[in-house]
Write an enzyme that holds these catalytic residues in place. Structure first.
Site, PDB file in Angstrom:
ATOM      1  N   CYS A  58      -8.192  -2.857   9.593  1.00 61.07           N
ATOM      2  CA  CYS A  58      -6.782  -3.234   9.729  1.00 61.07           C
ATOM      3  C   CYS A  58      -6.361  -3.348  11.194  1.00 61.07           C
ATOM      4  O   CYS A  58      -5.408  -4.036  11.510  1.00 61.07           O
ATOM      5  CB  CYS A  58      -5.889  -2.225   9.040  1.00 61.07           C
TER       6      CYS A  58
HETATM    7  N1  PMP Z   1      -5.465   4.244   3.912  1.00 65.43           N
HETATM    8  C1  PMP Z   1      -6.718   4.268   4.399  1.00 65.43           C
HETATM    9  C2  PMP Z   1      -7.334   5.586   4.752  1.00 65.43           C
HETATM   10  C3  PMP Z   1      -7.443   3.077   4.552  1.00 65.43           C
HETATM   11  O1  PMP Z   1      -8.687   3.103   5.042  1.00 65.43           O
HETATM   12  C4  PMP Z   1      -6.834   1.851   4.186  1.00 65.43           C
HETATM   13  C5  PMP Z   1      -7.583   0.543   4.369  1.00 65.43           C
HETATM   14  N2  PMP Z   1      -8.645   0.409   3.473  1.00 65.43           N
HETATM   15  C6  PMP Z   1      -5.522   1.891   3.665  1.00 65.43           C
HETATM   16  C7  PMP Z   1      -4.871   3.090   3.552  1.00 65.43           C
HETATM   17  C8  PMP Z   1      -4.797   0.630   3.278  1.00 65.43           C
HETATM   18  O2  PMP Z   1      -5.450  -0.026   2.247  1.00 65.43           O
HETATM   19  P1  PMP Z   1      -5.027  -1.529   1.879  1.00 65.43           P
HETATM   20  O3  PMP Z   1      -5.247  -2.347   3.114  1.00 65.43           O
HETATM   21  O4  PMP Z   1      -5.958  -1.876   0.768  1.00 65.43           O
HETATM   22  O5  PMP Z   1      -3.626  -1.518   1.453  1.00 65.43           O
END
Ligand code: PMP
Length: 384
Positions: free
Chosen positions: A326
Protein backbone atom coordinates in the site's frame (compact mmCIF):
# COMPACT_ATOMS: atom_id res chain seq x y z
CA UNK A 1 10.86 -22.07 -15.70
CA UNK A 2 7.84 -21.19 -13.57
CA UNK A 3 8.41 -18.28 -11.20
CA UNK A 4 8.36 -18.45 -7.43
CA UNK A 5 5.78 -16.22 -5.79
CA UNK A 6 6.75 -14.91 -2.33
CA UNK A 7 4.33 -12.01 -1.88
CA UNK A 8 1.23 -13.75 -0.53
CA UNK A 9 0.62 -10.91 1.84
CA UNK A 10 -0.08 -8.38 -0.86
CA UNK A 11 -2.23 -10.78 -2.92
CA UNK A 12 -3.08 -14.47 -2.58
CA UNK A 13 -4.63 -16.74 -5.19
CA UNK A 14 -8.24 -17.74 -4.57
CA UNK A 15 -8.26 -21.34 -3.34
CA UNK A 16 -9.83 -23.44 -6.15
CA UNK A 17 -12.12 -25.09 -3.56
CA UNK A 18 -13.34 -21.63 -2.54
CA UNK A 19 -14.03 -20.62 -6.13
CA UNK A 20 -15.82 -23.90 -6.81
CA UNK A 21 -17.98 -23.36 -3.72
CA UNK A 22 -18.85 -19.70 -4.38
CA UNK A 23 -19.04 -19.54 -8.20
CA UNK A 24 -22.75 -20.33 -8.26
CA UNK A 25 -23.45 -17.03 -6.47
CA UNK A 26 -22.12 -15.21 -9.52
CA UNK A 27 -24.06 -17.12 -12.12
CA UNK A 28 -27.07 -19.13 -11.01
CA UNK A 29 -27.77 -18.64 -7.31
CA UNK A 30 -27.19 -14.88 -7.40
CA UNK A 31 -29.78 -12.70 -5.72
CA UNK A 32 -30.05 -9.72 -3.45
CA UNK A 33 -30.05 -10.93 0.18
CA UNK A 34 -32.58 -8.21 1.01
CA UNK A 35 -35.12 -9.43 -1.60
CA UNK A 36 -38.08 -11.44 -0.37
CA UNK A 37 -38.34 -13.93 -3.27
CA UNK A 38 -36.68 -17.33 -3.30
CA UNK A 39 -33.49 -16.03 -4.96
CA UNK A 40 -33.22 -13.39 -2.25
CA UNK A 41 -33.85 -15.91 0.52
CA UNK A 42 -31.19 -18.22 -0.94
CA UNK A 43 -28.71 -15.35 -1.07
CA UNK A 44 -29.55 -14.41 2.52
CA UNK A 45 -28.96 -18.02 3.62
CA UNK A 46 -25.55 -18.00 1.87
CA UNK A 47 -24.67 -14.73 3.61
CA UNK A 48 -25.59 -16.14 7.02
CA UNK A 49 -23.67 -19.36 6.39
CA UNK A 50 -20.57 -17.27 5.60
CA UNK A 51 -21.13 -15.25 8.78
CA UNK A 52 -21.15 -18.42 10.88
CA UNK A 53 -17.99 -19.74 9.23
CA UNK A 54 -16.09 -16.48 9.81
CA UNK A 55 -17.34 -16.34 13.43
CA UNK A 56 -16.01 -19.86 14.02
CA UNK A 57 -12.55 -19.01 12.67
CA UNK A 58 -11.99 -16.49 15.48
CA UNK A 59 -14.26 -18.12 18.10
CA UNK A 60 -16.69 -15.18 18.10
CA UNK A 61 -19.69 -15.49 20.42
CA UNK A 62 -22.01 -15.87 17.45
CA UNK A 63 -22.51 -15.07 13.76
CA UNK A 64 -24.37 -11.88 14.73
CA UNK A 65 -21.01 -10.48 15.90
CA UNK A 66 -19.61 -10.41 12.36
CA UNK A 67 -20.24 -7.48 9.96
CA UNK A 68 -19.15 -7.88 6.35
CA UNK A 69 -17.40 -4.99 4.59
CA UNK A 70 -15.72 -4.66 1.20
CA UNK A 71 -12.15 -4.79 2.54
CA UNK A 72 -9.91 -4.79 5.59
CA UNK A 73 -9.35 -1.06 5.04
CA UNK A 74 -13.06 -0.48 5.33
CA UNK A 75 -13.34 -2.69 8.44
CA UNK A 76 -10.49 -0.73 10.08
CA UNK A 77 -12.22 2.56 9.25
CA UNK A 78 -15.56 1.29 10.57
CA UNK A 79 -13.97 0.06 13.81
CA UNK A 80 -11.98 3.22 14.50
CA UNK A 81 -14.27 5.97 13.26
CA UNK A 82 -17.40 4.04 14.26
CA UNK A 83 -16.25 3.46 17.85
CA UNK A 84 -14.55 6.85 18.31
CA UNK A 85 -17.55 8.83 17.07
CA UNK A 86 -20.18 6.70 18.82
CA UNK A 87 -18.39 7.09 22.17
CA UNK A 88 -17.17 10.68 21.82
CA UNK A 89 -19.14 11.72 24.91
CA UNK A 90 -16.93 9.41 27.01
CA UNK A 91 -13.64 10.74 25.66
CA UNK A 92 -11.81 11.74 22.53
CA UNK A 93 -8.46 10.02 22.97
CA UNK A 94 -7.11 7.46 20.52
CA UNK A 95 -4.07 5.20 20.83
CA UNK A 96 -2.30 3.01 18.29
CA UNK A 97 1.10 1.40 18.08
CA UNK A 98 3.66 3.21 15.94
CA UNK A 99 3.71 0.29 13.50
CA UNK A 100 0.02 0.00 12.59
CA UNK A 101 -0.99 -0.27 8.95
CA UNK A 102 -1.88 3.02 7.26
CA UNK A 103 -5.53 1.95 7.09
CA UNK A 104 -5.50 2.23 10.91
CA UNK A 105 -3.24 5.26 11.26
CA UNK A 106 -4.87 7.39 8.57
CA UNK A 107 -8.46 7.28 9.91
CA UNK A 108 -7.01 8.15 13.33
CA UNK A 109 -5.05 11.08 11.86
CA UNK A 110 -8.24 12.23 10.16
CA UNK A 111 -10.10 12.12 13.48
CA UNK A 112 -7.30 14.20 14.95
CA UNK A 113 -8.24 16.98 12.53
CA UNK A 114 -11.75 16.81 14.03
CA UNK A 115 -10.47 17.43 17.56
CA UNK A 116 -9.50 13.95 18.76
CA UNK A 117 -6.19 13.41 20.51
CA UNK A 118 -3.92 10.73 18.99
CA UNK A 119 -0.90 9.19 20.71
CA UNK A 120 1.33 6.43 19.33
CA UNK A 121 2.72 3.66 21.52
CA UNK A 122 6.38 2.81 20.83
CA UNK A 123 7.69 -0.66 20.00
CA UNK A 124 11.06 -2.27 20.75
CA UNK A 125 13.73 -3.17 18.19
CA UNK A 126 11.90 -6.41 17.33
CA UNK A 127 8.54 -4.66 16.90
CA UNK A 128 6.93 -5.77 20.18
CA UNK A 129 4.69 -3.05 21.58
CA UNK A 130 5.94 -1.46 24.82
CA UNK A 131 3.27 -2.53 27.33
CA UNK A 132 4.64 -0.20 30.03
CA UNK A 133 4.27 2.75 27.67
CA UNK A 134 0.77 1.57 26.72
CA UNK A 135 -0.18 1.51 30.39
CA UNK A 136 1.13 5.01 31.00
CA UNK A 137 -0.37 6.48 27.82
CA UNK A 138 -3.89 5.09 28.25
CA UNK A 139 -6.53 6.97 30.25
CA UNK A 140 -10.25 6.86 31.00
CA UNK A 141 -10.87 9.07 27.95
CA UNK A 142 -9.15 6.60 25.58
CA UNK A 143 -12.09 5.15 23.69
CA UNK A 144 -10.16 3.27 20.98
CA UNK A 145 -6.77 1.57 21.24
CA UNK A 146 -5.67 -0.16 18.05
CA UNK A 147 -2.95 -2.82 17.98
CA UNK A 148 -2.34 -5.26 15.16
CA UNK A 149 -2.27 -8.98 15.90
CA UNK A 150 0.93 -9.27 13.89
CA UNK A 151 2.82 -6.83 11.71
CA UNK A 152 2.72 -7.40 7.97
CA UNK A 153 6.16 -5.88 7.25
CA UNK A 154 8.27 -7.52 9.95
CA UNK A 155 6.07 -10.49 10.96
CA UNK A 156 6.20 -9.77 14.72
CA UNK A 157 3.27 -11.18 16.73
CA UNK A 158 2.05 -8.79 19.44
CA UNK A 159 1.15 -9.71 23.07
CA UNK A 160 -2.56 -9.09 22.50
CA UNK A 161 -3.92 -10.81 25.63
CA UNK A 162 -1.64 -8.73 27.90
CA UNK A 163 -2.43 -5.52 25.99
CA UNK A 164 -6.13 -6.31 26.29
CA UNK A 165 -5.83 -6.51 30.10
CA UNK A 166 -4.18 -3.09 30.19
CA UNK A 167 -6.71 -1.51 27.82
CA UNK A 168 -9.69 -2.83 29.76
CA UNK A 169 -8.35 -1.74 33.16
CA UNK A 170 -8.20 1.91 32.14
CA UNK A 171 -9.49 2.57 28.66
CA UNK A 172 -12.47 1.40 26.65
CA UNK A 173 -12.17 -0.66 23.46
CA UNK A 174 -9.30 -2.67 21.97
CA UNK A 175 -9.37 -2.91 18.19
CA UNK A 176 -7.10 -5.52 16.62
CA UNK A 177 -6.15 -5.57 12.94
CA UNK A 178 -5.76 -9.29 12.23
CA UNK A 179 -5.47 -8.91 8.45
CA UNK A 180 -1.94 -10.33 8.30
CA UNK A 181 -2.43 -13.07 10.88
CA UNK A 182 -5.88 -14.66 10.56
CA UNK A 183 -5.59 -18.07 8.97
CA UNK A 184 -1.84 -18.12 9.72
CA UNK A 185 -2.07 -18.50 13.50
CA UNK A 186 -5.09 -19.34 15.71
CA UNK A 187 -7.04 -16.32 17.03
CA UNK A 188 -9.61 -16.47 19.83
CA UNK A 189 -11.41 -13.17 20.36
CA UNK A 190 -13.14 -14.37 23.55
CA UNK A 191 -10.02 -15.71 25.23
CA UNK A 192 -8.00 -12.62 24.29
CA UNK A 193 -10.88 -10.27 25.11
CA UNK A 194 -10.81 -8.33 21.86
CA UNK A 195 -13.62 -5.80 21.27
CA UNK A 196 -13.22 -5.19 17.53
CA UNK A 197 -11.21 -7.29 15.06
CA UNK A 198 -10.54 -6.79 11.36
CA UNK A 199 -10.29 -9.61 8.82
CA UNK A 200 -9.64 -9.73 5.09
CA UNK A 201 -10.98 -12.34 2.67
CA UNK A 202 -8.03 -12.48 0.29
CA UNK A 203 -5.52 -13.07 3.08
CA UNK A 204 -7.49 -16.28 3.80
CA UNK A 205 -7.35 -17.33 0.09
CA UNK A 206 -10.83 -15.95 -0.47
CA UNK A 207 -11.83 -13.53 -3.27
CA UNK A 208 -10.84 -9.86 -3.17
CA UNK A 209 -13.70 -7.52 -2.33
CA UNK A 210 -14.71 -8.78 1.12
CA UNK A 211 -13.55 -8.02 4.63
CA UNK A 212 -15.17 -8.39 8.03
CA UNK A 213 -15.34 -6.67 11.37
CA UNK A 214 -15.94 -8.64 14.55
CA UNK A 215 -17.85 -6.58 17.13
CA UNK A 216 -17.91 -7.98 20.67
CA UNK A 217 -21.38 -8.10 22.28
CA UNK A 218 -22.03 -4.75 23.99
CA UNK A 219 -19.42 -2.82 21.96
CA UNK A 220 -20.99 0.32 20.61
CA UNK A 221 -20.11 1.60 17.16
CA UNK A 222 -21.92 3.69 14.58
CA UNK A 223 -21.86 3.39 10.78
CA UNK A 224 -19.48 5.42 8.67
CA UNK A 225 -21.53 4.92 5.49
CA UNK A 226 -25.21 5.74 5.23
CA UNK A 227 -27.74 3.97 3.02
CA UNK A 228 -29.91 0.89 3.45
CA UNK A 229 -30.30 -1.36 6.47
CA UNK A 230 -27.86 -4.11 5.48
CA UNK A 231 -25.52 -5.57 8.11
CA UNK A 232 -27.83 -4.43 10.92
CA UNK A 233 -27.60 -0.88 9.59
CA UNK A 234 -23.91 -0.73 10.51
CA UNK A 235 -22.61 -1.22 6.96
CA UNK A 236 -25.19 -0.38 4.32
CA UNK A 237 -24.88 -1.41 0.67
CA UNK A 238 -25.78 -4.52 -1.29
CA UNK A 239 -23.53 -7.37 -0.22
CA UNK A 240 -20.86 -8.80 -2.55
CA UNK A 241 -22.30 -12.30 -2.33
CA UNK A 242 -19.61 -14.16 -4.28
CA UNK A 243 -16.78 -12.60 -2.26
CA UNK A 244 -18.57 -13.04 1.07
CA UNK A 245 -19.62 -16.66 0.43
CA UNK A 246 -16.04 -17.29 -0.71
CA UNK A 247 -14.65 -15.60 2.40
CA UNK A 248 -16.81 -17.87 4.54
CA UNK A 249 -15.59 -21.02 2.82
CA UNK A 250 -12.00 -19.76 2.96
CA UNK A 251 -12.42 -19.18 6.72
CA UNK A 252 -13.77 -22.72 7.17
CA UNK A 253 -10.82 -24.22 5.28
CA UNK A 254 -8.34 -22.01 7.17
CA UNK A 255 -9.74 -23.16 10.50
CA UNK A 256 -9.34 -26.81 9.51
CA UNK A 257 -5.90 -26.43 7.95
CA UNK A 258 -4.13 -23.66 9.89
CA UNK A 259 -2.20 -25.93 12.27
CA UNK A 260 -0.73 -28.20 9.61
CA UNK A 261 -0.10 -25.49 7.02
CA UNK A 262 1.62 -23.22 9.56
CA UNK A 263 4.07 -25.95 10.51
CA UNK A 264 4.79 -26.65 6.83
CA UNK A 265 5.42 -22.97 6.03
CA UNK A 266 7.41 -22.38 9.19
CA UNK A 267 9.92 -25.06 8.13
CA UNK A 268 10.37 -23.36 4.73
CA UNK A 269 10.61 -19.95 6.40
CA UNK A 270 13.30 -21.16 8.80
CA UNK A 271 15.26 -22.70 5.93
CA UNK A 272 15.11 -19.42 4.03
CA UNK A 273 16.15 -17.34 7.03
CA UNK A 274 19.11 -19.65 7.67
CA UNK A 275 20.31 -19.44 4.07
CA UNK A 276 19.73 -15.72 3.53
CA UNK A 277 21.47 -14.70 6.75
CA UNK A 278 24.63 -16.27 5.28
CA UNK A 279 24.80 -13.24 2.97
CA UNK A 280 27.24 -10.64 4.25
CA UNK A 281 25.57 -7.77 6.12
CA UNK A 282 22.13 -9.35 5.92
CA UNK A 283 19.93 -8.96 8.99
CA UNK A 284 16.55 -10.34 10.01
CA UNK A 285 13.95 -7.65 10.78
CA UNK A 286 11.23 -8.29 13.34
CA UNK A 287 11.19 -10.84 16.13
CA UNK A 288 13.36 -13.97 15.71
CA UNK A 289 10.76 -16.36 17.18
CA UNK A 290 7.49 -14.48 17.88
CA UNK A 291 6.81 -14.07 14.19
CA UNK A 292 4.21 -15.20 11.66
CA UNK A 293 5.01 -18.72 10.41
CA UNK A 294 4.96 -17.73 6.74
CA UNK A 295 6.93 -14.50 7.12
CA UNK A 296 10.65 -13.81 6.55
CA UNK A 297 11.89 -10.21 6.42
CA UNK A 298 15.39 -8.89 6.02
CA UNK A 299 17.47 -5.82 5.45
CA UNK A 300 20.72 -5.58 3.56
CA UNK A 301 23.14 -2.74 4.00
CA UNK A 302 24.22 -0.51 1.10
CA UNK A 303 21.42 -1.46 -1.33
CA UNK A 304 17.81 -0.44 -2.01
CA UNK A 305 14.77 -2.66 -1.46
CA UNK A 306 13.18 -1.54 -4.76
CA UNK A 307 16.27 -2.67 -6.68
CA UNK A 308 16.22 -6.01 -4.86
CA UNK A 309 12.56 -6.50 -5.77
CA UNK A 310 13.09 -5.58 -9.44
CA UNK A 311 16.25 -7.68 -9.83
CA UNK A 312 14.74 -10.76 -8.15
CA UNK A 313 11.74 -10.39 -10.48
CA UNK A 314 13.54 -9.63 -13.76
CA UNK A 315 16.52 -11.96 -13.41
CA UNK A 316 15.12 -14.84 -11.37
CA UNK A 317 11.34 -14.64 -11.81
CA UNK A 318 10.90 -14.52 -8.04
CA UNK A 319 8.36 -12.04 -6.65
CA UNK A 320 9.14 -10.52 -3.25
CA UNK A 321 8.13 -7.27 -1.57
CA UNK A 322 9.95 -4.43 0.16
CA UNK A 323 7.30 -3.87 2.81
CA UNK A 324 3.70 -2.82 2.54
CA UNK A 325 2.32 -2.87 -1.01
CA UNK A 326 0.00 0.00 0.00
CA UNK A 327 2.91 2.42 0.55
CA UNK A 328 5.41 0.96 -1.92
CA UNK A 329 5.02 3.75 -4.47
CA UNK A 330 5.87 6.55 -2.07
CA UNK A 331 9.63 5.76 -1.87
CA UNK A 332 9.46 7.05 1.72
CA UNK A 333 11.22 4.79 4.22
CA UNK A 334 8.75 2.52 5.99
CA UNK A 335 7.33 3.97 9.23
CA UNK A 336 7.53 0.44 10.66
CA UNK A 337 11.27 0.10 10.06
CA UNK A 338 11.93 3.59 11.42
CA UNK A 339 9.87 2.76 14.54
CA UNK A 340 12.02 -0.30 15.30
CA UNK A 341 15.02 2.03 15.34
CA UNK A 342 16.52 1.71 11.86
CA UNK A 343 18.12 4.73 10.25
CA UNK A 344 16.70 5.93 6.92
CA UNK A 345 19.42 4.31 4.84
CA UNK A 346 19.03 1.01 6.73
CA UNK A 347 15.26 1.07 6.30
CA UNK A 348 15.64 1.45 2.52
CA UNK A 349 17.34 -1.94 2.10
CA UNK A 350 14.45 -4.19 3.11
CA UNK A 351 13.09 -7.36 1.51
CA UNK A 352 9.97 -9.20 2.67
CA UNK A 353 9.08 -12.78 1.70
CA UNK A 354 5.63 -14.08 2.57
CA UNK A 355 5.02 -17.75 1.83
CA UNK A 356 1.86 -19.58 0.89
CA UNK A 357 0.25 -22.72 -0.46
CA UNK A 358 2.27 -22.85 -3.68
CA UNK A 359 5.66 -22.81 -1.93
CA UNK A 360 7.62 -25.90 -0.99
CA UNK A 361 10.99 -26.71 0.63
CA UNK A 362 12.57 -27.62 -2.73
CA UNK A 363 12.43 -23.91 -3.64
CA UNK A 364 14.77 -22.85 -0.81
CA UNK A 365 18.10 -23.27 -2.69
CA UNK A 366 16.86 -21.36 -5.76
CA UNK A 367 15.51 -18.50 -3.63
CA UNK A 368 18.67 -18.29 -1.51
CA UNK A 369 20.86 -18.36 -4.62
CA UNK A 370 18.79 -15.62 -6.28
CA UNK A 371 18.96 -13.44 -3.17
CA UNK A 372 22.72 -13.93 -2.88
CA UNK A 373 23.36 -13.10 -6.55
CA UNK A 374 20.99 -10.12 -6.40
CA UNK A 375 22.71 -8.63 -3.37
CA UNK A 376 26.20 -9.22 -4.87
CA UNK A 377 25.19 -7.63 -8.15
CA UNK A 378 23.55 -4.58 -6.56
CA UNK A 379 26.45 -4.04 -4.18
CA UNK A 380 28.87 -4.18 -7.09
CA UNK A 381 26.84 -1.39 -8.76
CA UNK A 382 26.25 0.58 -5.57
CA UNK A 383 28.05 3.91 -5.11
CA UNK A 384 27.80 3.32 -1.32
N1 PMP B 1 -4.08 -4.21 7.56
C1 PMP B 1 -2.93 -4.84 7.26
C2 PMP B 1 -2.07 -5.34 8.37
C3 PMP B 1 -2.57 -5.04 5.92
O1 PMP B 1 -1.42 -5.67 5.62
C4 PMP B 1 -3.42 -4.58 4.89
C5 PMP B 1 -3.03 -4.76 3.44
N2 PMP B 1 -3.10 -6.09 3.03
C6 PMP B 1 -4.62 -3.94 5.27
C7 PMP B 1 -4.91 -3.76 6.60
C8 PMP B 1 -5.57 -3.39 4.24
O2 PMP B 1 -6.08 -4.40 3.43
P1 PMP B 1 -6.86 -4.01 2.09
O3 PMP B 1 -5.91 -3.23 1.25
O4 PMP B 1 -7.21 -5.34 1.51
O5 PMP B 1 -8.05 -3.24 2.46
Amino acid sequence: MCGIYLDYQSASPVDPRVHEFAERYLTCDFGNPSALHTRGLGAKAALEEARSKVAELINAEGPENILFTASATEANNLAIRGAAQRNAAKGKKLLASQIEHISVLNPMKDLKKAGYDLALVPVDATGIVDLGALESQISRETTVTSLQYANSEIGTIEPIAEASDIVHKKGMYLHVDATASAGKIPIDVQKEEIDLLTLSSNDLYGPQGAGALYVRPGTRIQPVLFGGGQERGQRPGTENLYAIAGMGEAARLARMEVAEESLRLQAIRDGLIKEILKIEEAYLTGHPTKRLPHHASFRFSRIEGESILLTMDAMFNIQVSTGSACSSRTLEPSHVLLAIGLRHEQAHGSMVMTLGRQNNPDQIPAIANAATKTVERLRALSPL
